[in-house]
Each structure stands twice: as structure tokens, then as C-alpha cells.
Design a protein around this motif. Structure first.
Motif, PDB file in Angstrom:
ATOM      1  N   SER A  35    -106.599 -13.251  19.028  1.00 23.85           N
ATOM      2  CA  SER A  35    -104.950 -13.002  19.416  1.00 23.85           C
ATOM      3  C   SER A  35    -104.352 -14.190  19.774  1.00 23.85           C
ATOM      4  O   SER A  35    -103.189 -14.223  20.162  1.00 23.85           O
ATOM      5  CB  SER A  35    -104.770 -11.853  20.404  1.00 23.85           C
ATOM      6  OG  SER A  35    -105.494 -12.336  21.497  1.00 23.85           O
ATOM      7  N   THR A  36    -105.139 -15.567  19.928  1.00 24.64           N
ATOM      8  CA  THR A  36    -104.510 -16.635  20.442  1.00 24.64           C
ATOM      9  C   THR A  36    -104.290 -17.884  19.234  1.00 24.64           C
ATOM     10  O   THR A  36    -105.077 -17.824  18.340  1.00 24.64           O
ATOM     11  CB  THR A  36    -105.677 -17.048  21.362  1.00 24.64           C
ATOM     12  OG1 THR A  36    -105.938 -16.294  22.197  1.00 24.64           O
ATOM     13  CG2 THR A  36    -105.115 -18.355  22.092  1.00 24.64           C
ATOM     14  N   ASP A  37    -102.977 -18.296  19.393  1.00 22.83           N
ATOM     15  CA  ASP A  37    -102.566 -19.308  18.438  1.00 22.83           C
ATOM     16  C   ASP A  37    -103.194 -20.510  19.317  1.00 22.83           C
ATOM     17  O   ASP A  37    -102.693 -20.850  20.476  1.00 22.83           O
ATOM     18  CB  ASP A  37    -101.182 -19.415  18.393  1.00 22.83           C
ATOM     19  CG  ASP A  37    -100.613 -20.321  17.566  1.00 22.83           C
ATOM     20  OD1 ASP A  37    -101.455 -21.138  17.258  1.00 22.83           O
ATOM     21  OD2 ASP A  37     -99.537 -20.305  17.181  1.00 22.83           O
ATOM     22  N   GLY A  38    -104.303 -21.180  18.551  1.00 20.78           N
ATOM     23  CA  GLY A  38    -104.628 -22.347  19.157  1.00 20.78           C
ATOM     24  C   GLY A  38    -103.834 -23.676  19.523  1.00 20.78           C
ATOM     25  O   GLY A  38    -103.882 -24.136  20.678  1.00 20.78           O
ATOM     26  N   ALA A  39    -102.749 -23.854  18.609  1.00 23.43           N
ATOM     27  CA  ALA A  39    -101.740 -24.772  18.950  1.00 23.43           C
ATOM     28  C   ALA A  39    -101.026 -24.483  20.159  1.00 23.43           C
ATOM     29  O   ALA A  39    -100.634 -25.377  21.099  1.00 23.43           O
ATOM     30  CB  ALA A  39    -100.896 -25.112  17.774  1.00 23.43           C
ATOM     31  N   ALA A  40    -100.423 -23.148  20.200  1.00 23.48           N
ATOM     32  CA  ALA A  40     -99.554 -22.859  21.261  1.00 23.48           C
ATOM     33  C   ALA A  40    -100.462 -22.759  22.527  1.00 23.48           C
ATOM     34  O   ALA A  40    -100.037 -23.229  23.510  1.00 23.48           O
ATOM     35  CB  ALA A  40     -99.199 -21.289  20.801  1.00 23.48           C
ATOM     36  N   HIS A  42    -102.830 -24.491  23.423  1.00 23.77           N
ATOM     37  CA  HIS A  42    -102.960 -26.122  23.774  1.00 23.77           C
ATOM     38  C   HIS A  42    -101.667 -26.583  24.352  1.00 23.77           C
ATOM     39  O   HIS A  42    -102.007 -27.267  25.529  1.00 23.77           O
ATOM     40  CB  HIS A  42    -103.613 -26.964  22.532  1.00 23.77           C
ATOM     41  CG  HIS A  42    -103.693 -28.553  22.957  1.00 23.77           C
ATOM     42  ND1 HIS A  42    -102.881 -29.385  22.867  1.00 23.77           N
ATOM     43  CD2 HIS A  42    -104.904 -29.105  23.319  1.00 23.77           C
ATOM     44  CE1 HIS A  42    -103.400 -30.429  23.368  1.00 23.77           C
ATOM     45  NE2 HIS A  42    -104.678 -30.429  23.687  1.00 23.77           N
ATOM     46  N   VAL A  43    -100.771 -26.363  23.637  1.00 24.59           N
ATOM     47  CA  VAL A  43     -99.419 -26.678  24.436  1.00 24.59           C
ATOM     48  C   VAL A  43     -99.046 -26.252  25.678  1.00 24.59           C
ATOM     49  O   VAL A  43     -98.662 -26.818  26.788  1.00 24.59           O
ATOM     50  CB  VAL A  43     -98.184 -26.411  23.344  1.00 24.59           C
ATOM     51  CG1 VAL A  43     -97.023 -26.746  24.331  1.00 24.59           C
ATOM     52  CG2 VAL A  43     -98.461 -27.246  22.250  1.00 24.59           C
ATOM     53  N   HIS A  44     -99.564 -24.818  25.709  1.00 22.97           N
ATOM     54  CA  HIS A  44     -99.301 -24.102  27.312  1.00 22.97           C
ATOM     55  C   HIS A  44    -100.271 -24.867  28.356  1.00 22.97           C
ATOM     56  O   HIS A  44     -99.652 -24.941  29.578  1.00 22.97           O
ATOM     57  CB  HIS A  44     -99.469 -22.714  26.742  1.00 22.97           C
ATOM     58  CG  HIS A  44     -99.188 -21.823  27.949  1.00 22.97           C
ATOM     59  ND1 HIS A  44     -99.038 -20.692  28.206  1.00 22.97           N
ATOM     60  CD2 HIS A  44     -98.252 -22.179  29.224  1.00 22.97           C
ATOM     61  CE1 HIS A  44     -98.727 -20.139  29.272  1.00 22.97           C
ATOM     62  NE2 HIS A  44     -98.189 -21.006  29.846  1.00 22.97           N
ATOM     63  N   ALA A  45    -101.595 -25.200  27.797  1.00 21.42           N
ATOM     64  CA  ALA A  45    -102.496 -25.388  28.872  1.00 21.42           C
ATOM     65  C   ALA A  45    -102.169 -26.812  29.177  1.00 21.42           C
ATOM     66  O   ALA A  45    -102.241 -27.348  30.471  1.00 21.42           O
ATOM     67  CB  ALA A  45    -103.927 -25.665  28.171  1.00 21.42           C
ATOM     68  N   MET A  46    -101.385 -27.774  28.378  1.00 20.41           N
ATOM     69  CA  MET A  46    -101.205 -29.084  28.529  1.00 20.41           C
ATOM     70  C   MET A  46    -100.000 -28.936  29.693  1.00 20.41           C
ATOM     71  O   MET A  46     -99.994 -29.747  30.699  1.00 20.41           O
ATOM     72  CB  MET A  46    -100.887 -29.749  27.435  1.00 20.41           C
ATOM     73  CG  MET A  46    -102.106 -30.347  26.677  1.00 20.41           C
ATOM     74  SD  MET A  46    -103.307 -31.148  27.423  1.00 20.41           S
ATOM     75  CE  MET A  46    -102.611 -32.790  27.757  1.00 20.41           C
ATOM     76  N   ALA A  47     -98.923 -28.216  29.325  1.00 23.55           N
ATOM     77  CA  ALA A  47     -97.933 -28.013  30.412  1.00 23.55           C
ATOM     78  C   ALA A  47     -98.426 -27.623  31.698  1.00 23.55           C
ATOM     79  O   ALA A  47     -97.701 -28.188  32.767  1.00 23.55           O
ATOM     80  CB  ALA A  47     -96.910 -27.110  29.793  1.00 23.55           C
ATOM     81  N   LEU A  48     -99.251 -26.704  31.784  1.00 25.46           N
ATOM     82  CA  LEU A  48     -99.782 -26.104  33.120  1.00 25.46           C
ATOM     83  C   LEU A  48    -100.492 -27.409  33.693  1.00 25.46           C
ATOM     84  O   LEU A  48    -100.293 -27.403  34.970  1.00 25.46           O
ATOM     85  CB  LEU A  48    -100.746 -25.056  32.864  1.00 25.46           C
ATOM     86  CG  LEU A  48     -99.837 -23.692  32.396  1.00 25.46           C
ATOM     87  CD1 LEU A  48    -101.059 -22.673  32.267  1.00 25.46           C
ATOM     88  CD2 LEU A  48     -99.015 -23.074  33.489  1.00 25.46           C
ATOM     89  N   ILE A  49    -101.210 -28.022  33.168  1.00 17.10           N
ATOM     90  CA  ILE A  49    -102.075 -29.166  33.736  1.00 17.10           C
ATOM     91  C   ILE A  49    -100.936 -30.503  34.315  1.00 17.10           C
ATOM     92  O   ILE A  49    -101.181 -31.125  35.185  1.00 17.10           O
ATOM     93  CB  ILE A  49    -103.129 -29.559  32.722  1.00 17.10           C
ATOM     94  CG1 ILE A  49    -104.038 -28.634  32.354  1.00 17.10           C
ATOM     95  CG2 ILE A  49    -103.672 -31.097  33.177  1.00 17.10           C
ATOM     96  CD1 ILE A  49    -105.230 -29.092  31.387  1.00 17.10           C
TER      97      ILE A  49
END
Length: 213
Positions: A35-40, A42-49
């Protein structure tokens, strides 16, 4: 005027915000892959980091500012303490001279006293009666000088206490900031490991998408 990071956050806010970001990263990793969009992801994870890195910089800045403020306060207090030590030395010197004056009336002229004009302005009314005989007037001047030195000594004690209290408070704040910094660095390390896991998941998601097409 833009506030510095230390003005924008209290010490505990750094840790709370970092915990919140870390919880969001953990939630990303625990999401079902189907149920996960890989690109989204990745973007979300980078924003959190990126947010964690900002918090780390803010904690470092706040710690540095606290250390600088502590150093300035310590320097100012040290200068005040030195002045008070000099005053105490002068007080003790005058007390010794006063005692000599009491024991040997012939050397009272060597005691450094306020001038007669200053005494008449500063001393209590009962100690500066204009019809006072010379000997009693000198005793009054000596008593007034002793009282003044005792007052200054009490003031010195108060200032020294204030200095000690400020130093204790500064040390406590510095210790808190150091602890927050350590917690942030630990979270950054954990977040980096989470980022690696997220990066490993992204190719898998992309391959699944390609196979479906």
C-alpha cells in the motif's frame, strides 16, 4: 527580527520534536509495502530526516549560545568578585586601623575616614550634632565608619551569593542542553539507519510497479 533557534525552542522542545519525527519515520517503515508509493515514501522520509537535521543544528546553536552566555556571566561575576575582594581587604585594613585608634588614641589621625563634611552629610542625625565635643565626634565618626564597612561587607556577601546562584543555574542549563544534544545525535543516527532501510525499499516498490505494467 528573526529569532535564533535558542529563542524559538525551549531545551525540552528539541527532544519532543525529534521524538515526533522519529515516530513518523517508524510509522513509514512499518507501513505495508503493497500500500506504499515508493517515491512518495522516499520524499516523506527525506523531509523528516531534513527536519531532524534542522533540530540537531538548532540544538547545537542553542548549546553554543548558552555556553557563551555562561562565559560572559562568569567573567562579569569574576570581575565583581575581584572588586569585592579588594573592598574586603580595604575594610579589614580600616578595621585594624580603627582598633589601633581605640587602643592608642595618639594615632587615630592615621585612620582613613570620610571627611568631616561627608560625615555630616551621611551619618545619622544623632551622631552629627553640631554641639558635640571633639572627642565624642571622633568616636561617632569611627562608629559610623565601622557601620558603613559592615554594611558593605553584607552587600559583598549578597553579591557573592548571587554569583554562586547564577553559576549553578548556568551549569544546570548547560547540562540540560548537552543531554538534549546527545539525544538528538542518537536520533539522527537511528534516522540514518531508517533512511537506509527506506532507500532499500524504494527499488523493490519500483520493480513491483514495472512488473505490473
Amino acid at each position: 527580527m528573526m529569532k535564533s533557534p535558542s529563542d524559538q525552542h525551549e531545551p525540552l522542545d528539541f527532544y519532543a520534536n525529534a521524538e515526533e519525527v522519529f515516530d513518523k519515520l517508524r510509522a513509514l517503515v512499518e507501513q505495508p509495502q503493497s500500500s506504499t508509493d515508493g517515491a512518495a515514501l522516499h520524499v516523506h522520509a527525506m523531509a523528516l530526516i531534513g527536519r531532524l537535521k534542522f533540530l540537531n543544528r538548532a540544538a547545537n546553536t542553542a548549546t553554543r549560545e548558552k555556553k557563551e552566555a555562561t562565559g560572559e556571566a562568569r567573567q562579569e561575576m569574576d570581575q565583581s568578585h575581584l572588586g569585592l575582594q579588594n573592598l574586603l581587604y580595604e575594610k579589614r585594613h580600616l578595621e585594624r586601623e580603627i582598633e589601633k585608634c581605640r587602643q592608642f588614641a595618639s594615632i587615630y589621625q592615621d585612620v582613613s575616614l570620610n571627611s568631616l563634611e561627608e560625615f555630616m552629610q551621611l551619618a545619622p542625625e544623632e551622631a552629627r550634632r553640631p554641639d558635640e565635643e571633639e572627642h565624642q565626634l571622633m568616636l561617632n565618626r569611627l562608629s559610623f565608619e565601622l557601620a558603613e564597612r559592615q554594611r558593605l561587607d553584607r552587600k559583598r556577601h549578597d553579591l557573592v551569593k548571587q554569583k554562586d546562584d547564577l553559576l549553578k543555574e548556568s551549569k544546570a542549563k548547560t547540562a540540560t542542553m548537552e543531554n538534549v544534544k546527545s539525544q538528538i545525535e542518537l536520533l539522527i543516527k537511528t534516522a540514518t539507519e531508517v533512511q537506509k532501510k527506506v532507500d532499500d525499499l524504494v527499488p523493490v516498490q519500483n520493480q513491483s510497479t514495472s512488473a505490473g505494467n
